[in-house]
Design an enzyme around this catalytic site. Structure first.
Site, PDB file in Angstrom:
ATOM      1  N   HIS A  65      11.813  -6.065 -15.863  1.00  0.00           N
ATOM      2  CA  HIS A  65      12.936  -6.418 -14.996  1.00  0.00           C
ATOM      3  C   HIS A  65      12.793  -7.841 -14.465  1.00  0.00           C
ATOM      4  CE1 HIS A  65      14.685  -2.217 -13.777  1.00  0.00           C
ATOM      5  NE2 HIS A  65      15.184  -2.689 -14.889  1.00  0.00           N
ATOM      6  N   GLU A 111      18.526  -6.454 -24.088  1.00  0.00           N
ATOM      7  CA  GLU A 111      17.104  -6.378 -23.792  1.00  0.00           C
ATOM      8  C   GLU A 111      16.795  -5.838 -22.399  1.00  0.00           C
ATOM      9  OE1 GLU A 111      14.754  -6.807 -25.999  1.00  0.00           O
ATOM     10  OE2 GLU A 111      16.302  -7.217 -27.488  1.00  0.00           O
TER      11      GLU A 111
END
Length: 341
Positions: free
Chosen positions: A308, A12
């Protein structure tokens, strides 16, 4: 300290999951197993800069590693003690030396002795923070937290040639919590156009676009001409110095992209952050999460929750006894709070 192996799925996220996991494995002493490394990227698995980070981390802490090969999609990392010393690592491409640095530096703060670290590769890479961001934004905040680190950019390295080099000197340090709820009053703005092996009019057009933008003045803009052997390359850097921190925004010249568009990209980033009313832009938010967690707590505001930041939060909470809460701030943006559990 828990020695159970931490298992992560890297599908992911990108290299950030790997870098944070390596840092935390070294510091916590917990073995790591990560699968599907960069699984959803166009080129999955370990690229040169990721492989350099893995091998460098293993050298610094005497780890045993399985899967440390180009293109590998899985990795097992069993750390030993973090050892200070003199280290030198070469990526061998324009892969980001800055991202390798951000993998290793947190661990060296916990080493048994002082360290020096030289890394060669890309220092100004469109897919990573530029070295200027590390020097002017990230490291000053780490020093405020107690990190004793000196930084020097010896040579610029642009895409695609690379060849840049940076050096840091690190003393073992104890990190203290950091709270950044507001940036504070603005003190100055400046713009620099870095140029090597590219016609000079490119930098002049970038800076002219900046001068015409509201809030920027001609007095604080300049062209920085670098030696020809450090290119070709072009980067526009915008610095906004505020009471509590300095933010650096960057855009890179690329074939087929006009100088005016490059400047517009950097200005858009700066405007988006400044108008948000938050302390930390989205890129710095991600970069601060790990050191603040290692300090045991802290908080900051940021415009949004990037992918992130979300993936980094999951990695940190897997290794450390902290909780990372993200709440919509009443004045806009997000309030990030890290607390011990």
């Amino acid at each position: 300290m828990n020695k159970d192996r931490i298992e992560l799925d890297g599908a992911e996220g990108g290299g950030q999951i790997l870098r944070s996991a390596l840092s935390l494995s070294m510091i916590s002493g917990q073995p790591l197993r990560i699968i599907n490394i960069r699984g959803r990227r166009s080129r999955p698995g370990l690229l040169r800069q990721h492989l350099t980070a893995v091998r460098a981390a293993a050298e610094i802490c005497g780890a045993t590693v399985e899967g440390a090969e180009l293109g590998s999609r899985s990795l097992t990392f069993r750390p030993g003690a973090i050892l200070g010393g003199d280290y030198r690592f070469a990526i061998g491409s324009a892969g980001s030396a800055v991202l390798v640095l951000q993998t290793l530096l947190p661990a060296l703060l916990f080493a048994d002795a002082p360290s020096s670290l030289a890394i060669s590769g890309g220092t100004h890479n469109p897919l990573a923070p530029p070295a200027d961001f590390i020097e002017r934004t990230w490291l000053p905040l780490l020093r405020r937290m107690g990190a004793r680190v000196d930084f020097e950019l010896l040579r610029h390295g642009f895409m695609p040639a690379g060849g840049g080099e940076l050096v840091v000197r690190v003393l073992p340090s104890e990190l203290q919590p950091l709270h950044l709820m507001v940036a504070g009053a603005e003190r100055s703005r400046s713009a620099r156009a870095l140029l090597t092996g590219v016609p000079g009019h490119v930098a002049e057009r970038e800076l002219e676009r900046v001068r015409r933008h509201r809030g920027w003045s001609a007095a604080n803009t300049k062209v920085v001409r670098l030696p020809e052997d450090q290119g070709p390359g072009n980067a526009l850097l915008l610095d906004i110095e505020c009471e509590h921190l300095t933010l650096v925004f960057c855009a890179f010249g690329q074939p087929g992209v006009s100088a005016e568009r490059v400047a517009g990209q950097a200005l858009q980033q700066a405007d988006a952050w400044r108008t948000s009313g938050t302390a930390v832009d989205e890129h710095l938010a991600d970069q601060l999460l790990l050191p603040i967690a290692l300090a045991g707590g802290g908080s900051f505001t940021t415009p949004l929750l990037s992918d992130h930041l979300r993936s980094n939060r999951a990695v940190i909470e897997a290794f450390l006894p902290v909780r990372i809460d993200c709440q919509a701030h009443s004045a806009g943006g997000q309030h990030i709070r890290i607390t011990p559990v």
